[in-house]
Structure formats: C-alpha cells, structure tokens
Design a protein around this motif. Structure first.
Motif, PDB file in Angstrom:
ATOM      1  N   ARG A   8      -2.054   3.796   1.766  1.00  0.00           N
ATOM      2  CA  ARG A   8      -2.811   3.685   0.512  1.00  0.00           C
ATOM      3  C   ARG A   8      -2.409   2.205  -0.158  1.00  0.00           C
ATOM      4  N   SER A   9      -1.318   1.693   0.478  1.00  0.00           N
ATOM      5  CA  SER A   9      -0.921   0.453  -0.298  1.00  0.00           C
ATOM      6  C   SER A   9      -1.935  -0.666  -0.071  1.00  0.00           C
ATOM      7  N   PRO A  10      -2.304  -1.458  -1.056  1.00  0.00           N
ATOM      8  CA  PRO A  10      -3.296  -2.585  -0.881  1.00  0.00           C
ATOM      9  C   PRO A  10      -2.828  -3.768   0.274  1.00  0.00           C
ATOM     10  N   ARG A  29      -4.941   1.237   7.252  1.00  0.00           N
ATOM     11  CA  ARG A  29      -4.983   1.922   6.095  1.00  0.00           C
ATOM     12  C   ARG A  29      -5.910   3.384   6.074  1.00  0.00           C
ATOM     13  N   LEU A  68     -11.349   3.640  -2.976  1.00  0.00           N
ATOM     14  CA  LEU A  68     -10.388   3.643  -1.854  1.00  0.00           C
ATOM     15  C   LEU A  68     -10.616   2.424  -0.995  1.00  0.00           C
ATOM     16  N   SER A 119     -11.621  -0.379  -1.571  1.00  0.00           N
ATOM     17  CA  SER A 119     -10.959  -1.707  -1.993  1.00  0.00           C
ATOM     18  C   SER A 119      -9.707  -1.996  -1.689  1.00  0.00           C
ATOM     19  N   VAL A 120      -8.953  -1.060  -1.294  1.00  0.00           N
ATOM     20  CA  VAL A 120      -7.528  -1.110  -0.437  1.00  0.00           C
ATOM     21  C   VAL A 120      -7.530  -2.161   0.450  1.00  0.00           C
ATOM     22  N   SER A 128      -9.298  -4.844   0.686  1.00  0.00           N
ATOM     23  CA  SER A 128      -9.754  -6.210   0.143  1.00  0.00           C
ATOM     24  C   SER A 128     -11.196  -6.688   1.120  1.00  0.00           C
TER      25      SER A 128
END
Length: 631
Positions: free
Chosen positions: A120-122, A187, A196, A198-199, A201
């Motif tokens: 879940r980290s961008p 991810r 979600l 948008s994680v 990019s």
C-alpha cells in the motif's frame, strides 16, 4: 475400560498453558522467580569457584549480590541499604526504559514491514509503466518490457492488482526470471478504486496497460478500471492508456471509458482476423511473432530529413539495414504502403522495420539492384476451397465472417462441434462461403476419421468452450486441453495418410503450445500472448496502434507471403535489394523472406525479417517473399 494416562510432557505443557492464560502480572512474577532460582545459586557457585573466596558471611553476601546484580543488570552496588535500594531503583528504571524503547522500535519496524508487504505504500516514479490487473498476460508483458528497456539505464514497471504483494513478486521471479536494469514493483489493491489506484502514480507514468481478466465478467472489470483511472486525476497526453476486452461487443463501451487518448484492443477481432489471415498463408503466424516481440526487428516511427521531397519509392531502397513500410503524415495520420510516387513532406516520418530506432540510417550508397534478376509474376487463378473448422466459441462467428471475405466464390466450410446446430447456423451470415454444420465431438478420433480430414485444403482448430454459443461455459484452460487432444488425433491422421495437413490452431496459454503434438514451425495463434505483445508495442509507441489496425483488417495493406519466383529468378543468388525493387514495381513493400529448407528448424523456422539488402540469397521454388501489400 482402561483410562489413558497422560504423559509427563503432556501434563507439563497443559500446566504451562494454564500459566500463560493468567495474564502478564502472573507471567512477570513467575519469570522473576525462575530467574532468581537459577541466578542466585549459580552466583554462589561462581563466588565459591573464584580465586579470592570471601572469608566472612558479609563478604559472601556482597560477592553474591554483585554477581546477581551484574547478571540481572541491577548494578550490584554495595553500601548502605538506602544506597543499594536507590541503585536498584535506577537500574530498574533504566531497564524498563530500554526495554520499552526496544519494544517500540521493534513494533514500529514490524508495522512498517507489514505495511510494505501489504503493498500500500506509494510508488514515487515518473515515466514508468503501470500494469493494472493480474492474469497470465502479466508475464509476457513484463518480459517484453524488459527487452524493450534493455538499452535504458533505469526503468520501472509497477504492477497493481488485488492480490498479495509478496505472492505477485514471487510468481514474477519464477516465471520471468532476471529483469536486468528494469525494476519491477508490486502493489496490492482494487484496480476499480480511484483512491487506491493513485498508489502507483498512473498520471506520471508513460504508459498504463489494463489487462483483461479471464473470468466471464472480465470486460466489465476492464471498463470499471478505465473509469477509475480517469477519476484519479486529469488526463495527460504524455501517458498512453492501452486496454483489451475479450468480447467484441464490449469494445465500444471500453473505448468510451478509455477516453480520446486511450487505445482498446478487441481480443476477439484481432484473434479472428489473424486466424483467417494465417489460414490463407502458411507461416504468417511466425512472421507476426517476429514483428511483435522485442527480441529482433520491429516497427519504429523515425524522422529522416534527408529524404524530404523524395518519393516513397526512392526511400524503399535508401536504407541497407532497415525496411521502409509506410509514412506517418503531418497531422498524425498513418499510411501503410502508400503509392511509390508519394512525396515525403518536411514533417512526415517514416514507418520502418529495424533493430532499433537508432539503426534506421541511410546507406552511404544505395544497395545495387540486379535488373536481369527481376521477373514478372505469373498469373494465378484461385480455385474454390474446402475448409474445416473444428470447435466453436464466442469468436467463431467472427472467424466465419472474415473467411467469407477472403475465400474464392464457391468455397465451403464444414463446422464440427457439439454446440447447438440452430445457434451455430444463426451466427453464420450467408455469403459466398457455404457453411455446413456437422455435429460431433472434436476430441473423438472416430468422428474425425469419418470426416476424411486430409481431403480439406485447410483445417482450423479453435477452443471449444462448452456446448452452447455465447459466453464461455468452460474455463480457458479446459478449452486448451480439448484442443491438445484434437491436435493429437490430427497428428495421428496425418501420419496414417502420409500427407502433411495444413492446420492453424488457436490457443489461450502459450505454455500449452509447447505441449502441442504438431510438427516444428506449425501455425499457432496464442490469443493471450498475441494481445500481450500488441499492448506492449503500443505502450512503447502509441502511433503503432493505427498501423496494427490496418495490418489486421481485411481491407487495406497487410502482410503476405508470396512465391519468390514471382519476384526474382530462382537459379542464382540475388541481393535482397533486387527483391525490394521487384516488389516496389508491384506496389508492395518487401520486408523479408522465408526459406522452405529451414521451415522445420527453430526458432526462426526459415523466416528472416529485414535482411541486409546487400546480402545475396538464393531462392527455391517453394520459398516465399514477405511483403506488405493490398490483396
């Protein structure tokens, strides 16, 4: 009845479980008691075994206390009772503080590791490629992207799917292997949730690929993903969005969801067109494989200012190691195989087949052409054909429709399937192709023997997914299993008849193709791999979308394999530049050839794309020239 007496070890474990259930205070008390029961006697032994053994009881007590204090990190100070108590108190405070600090750090690191493992980290990347969804297509797409990025210092592929992050990474490692300079990050999350999504990019990426799931509702999921993608932020022209749907009926909805700058492929249309085109020309699937992967030469769009004002025909022979096939005109329009007298404008770019965009350079001297070796094609008449279609699925009506636009008048098509006869007939439009329905199981050796398969000009084997026309009633892999059994029977019939059958096969999984009991170099259309290659090519160069639309359509220019004897003499070596010139006079673009002598030898199976125009080649009567032409 005798009673079972528990073992000592079982009773001890039972007592320990009861103790653990009493909670933290009781555990601390027992832990303290156990420690003292071990440390105090051991300290007495250590003092007694030392070199300077105390001679008084007070000395023994002080020495034992020092040993206990140092072992338990209590300082072990001696002095007045107040001094000893305060030193023990400070030691306990320090011990509690350090323990709490270590616990906090450990817990924080543990939570951080769990967060990273949850995916879940961008992803803070730019100009990366995003893959949305998880299917078997992930692996060929990543493999091709790794090959495309081989000459780049740093490239990133972000995979986002509703699966476990570690599981995805493990499977990619096992199926793809090393990725070189390309970094693959995974991810986890729902691809239909804009928050979600948008994680990874997506709006800083150079390309986003939406993969079609294999389940019956997969196309709806693709449409929702495309809508979620647009909801994550404003659209940018720098990012190309490429998606695929399996059912042609869902293509319009997906195209609207993708927006004006998106490209949506219809798996059904593409596979049906290529199956039919390959059925007309043996070896065509091998040519498309060479053109679509990044392992050899492929399509590029490049500027060549030195050819401004020249004609397209002159440009065909201006390159020694690249093959010119079309123009991208000023304004973005793509023209494949334009007339030879077409003038090249200052803003036009050339569509070429070459090893890399940097290898499309003009030759210092145009390759020589042997005029004496150029021949005029002999007239040929097309006779009516007998075709056999084994199996029926959602794509079958499209295949029949495409066949009707290619075959000569009077041709017949026999369809063998267990699907409902009325539904099959209703799906086939009347035309110059006479379609007959023959009920039977394609995996039944006896039924195939009754058909007299060697009497047919061409045999098409497609995945038979259920016994009803419409949505798939069986999983894709089950259809491949039936296809493998059918091919096994056809191979046996071929050997018994002593005659080579011309069989074109549709499969879903490329791994099943490796199991197929057919001769080397047989024609296969592997739908998932084919669409994966197309999506990857368009993601790397969006201008190729229009080119592939024309190549795979029944109208316009497409790839053909034609007899080499129609272009040049076959009794002596000639340069490929001579072949290119002969094709130009027939309003065609020659891009390679296939030598029959190497048809059974992999991996190229006699296919040579974009050969050096200066190299000589000797053709035989069964060799073919690969051209892009209207026919």
């Amino acid at each position: 009845m005798t009673q079972h007496t528990p073992h000592l070890w079982s009773r001890l474990r039972y007592r320990f479980d009861i103790l653990m259930a009493h909670g933290t205070p009781v555990l601390i008390g027992w832990l303290t008691a156990v420690c003292l029961a071990i440390v105090v006697p051991a300290s007495v032994v250590l003092v007694g075994a030392s070199r300077d053994v105390p001679t008084t009881a007070a000395g023994w007590g002080a020495a034992v206390w020092r040993s206990v204090g140092q072992t338990l990190r209590l300082g072990g100070e001696v002095g007045s009772p107040v001094y000893v108590m305060m030193s023990v108190l400070l030691a306990l405070v320090a011990l509690l503080f350090v323990s709490a600090l270590v616990s906090l750090i450990t817990t924080g690191l543990h939570h951080r590791l769990l967060a990273l493992r949850s995916g879940r980290s961008p992803v803070l990347e730019e100009r990366h490629t995003v893959l949305l969804g998880w299917t078997d297509q992930v692996f060929p797409v990543i493999t091709e992207l790794v090959a495309a990025n081989a000459d780049r210092r740093r490239a990133t592929v972000a995979v986002f799917a509703d699966r476990d992050k570690v599981g995805m990474e493990t499977e990619i490692t096992s199926r793809v292997g090393g990725t070189g300079a390309t970094r693959v990050v995974c991810r986890s999350g729902s691809t239909t949730d804009p928050t979600l999504l948008s994680v990874v990019s997506p709006h800083t990426a150079k390309a986003v690929l939406v993969l079609p799931p294999e389940d019956p509702g997969g196309d709806a999921h693709v449409v929702k993903t495309l809508l979620a993608l647009r909801a994550t932020g404003p659209e940018t022209r720098d990012c190309v969005v490429v998606a695929a749907v399996r059912d042609a009926r869902n293509h319009p909805a997906a195209a609207l969801a993708a927006g004006p700058h998106g490209h949506v492929l219809s798996v059904d249309d593409v596979v049906a067109r290529l199956l039919v085109q390959t059925s007309r020309q043996p070896g065509l699937s091998l040519v498309h494989q060479e053109l679509l992967d990044f392992a050899g030469d492929e399509f590029y769009v490049v500027p060549v200012p030195a050819l401004t004002g020249r004609t397209f025909g002159e440009a065909l022979g201006a390159f020694a190691t690249s093959s010119v096939v079309g123009l991208r005109r000023d304004g973005g329009g793509m023209v494949l195989n334009p007339p030879s007298d077409t003038r090249v404008g200052p803003a036009d770019r050339f569509v070429v087949i070459t090893e890399d965009d940097g290898t499309a350079v003009l030759a210092d001297t145009p390759p020589a052409v042997d005029e004496d070796a150029i021949v005029t094609a002999r007239p040929r008449t097309q006779a009516a054909e007998r075709l056999l279609l084994l199996g029926w699925n959602r794509r079958a009506p499209l295949i029949v429709e495409q066949l009707a636009s290619y075959v000569p008048s009077g041709s017949t098509l026999d369809v063998v399937t267990l699907a409902d006869a009325a539904a099959v007939r209703g799906a086939c439009r009347p035309g110059r192709l006479d379609v007959r329905f023959l009920r039977g199981d394609t995996t039944d050796r006896g039924r195939l023997a009754e058909l007299d398969v060697p009497s047919y000009d061409r045999v098409l084997v497609i995945g038979d997914r259920g016994h009803a026309v419409g949505p798939d009633a069986e999983p894709e892999r089950a259809a491949d299993d039936r296809t493998l059994v059918t091919l096994l029977h056809l191979r046996d019939i071929e050997q018994s008849a002593g005659r080579e059958l011309f069989v074109i096969t549709e499969m879903t999984d490329d791994r099943n193709r490796l199991l197929a009991p057919v001769r080397e170099g047989a024609d296969f259309i592997v739908s998932d791999r084919l669409v994966s290659l197309l999506m990857t090519q368009i993601s790397e160069n969006r201008h190729l979308a229009a080119l592939y639309d024309e190549l795979f359509a029944a109208e316009g220019s497409e790839v053909h394999l034609k007899p080499a004897a129609d272009y040049v003499v076959t009794d002596r070596p000639v340069s490929f530049a001579t072949v290119v010139e002969s094709a130009r006079r027939r309003h065609e673009c020659a891009i390679g050839y296939r030598l029959h002598a190497g048809a059974a030898t992999g991996p190229a199976h006699g296919v040579r794309i974009n050969p050096d125009k200066r190299e000589p080649v000797r053709f035989g009567d069964r060799d073919t020239v690969i051209v892009i032409a209207e026919d």
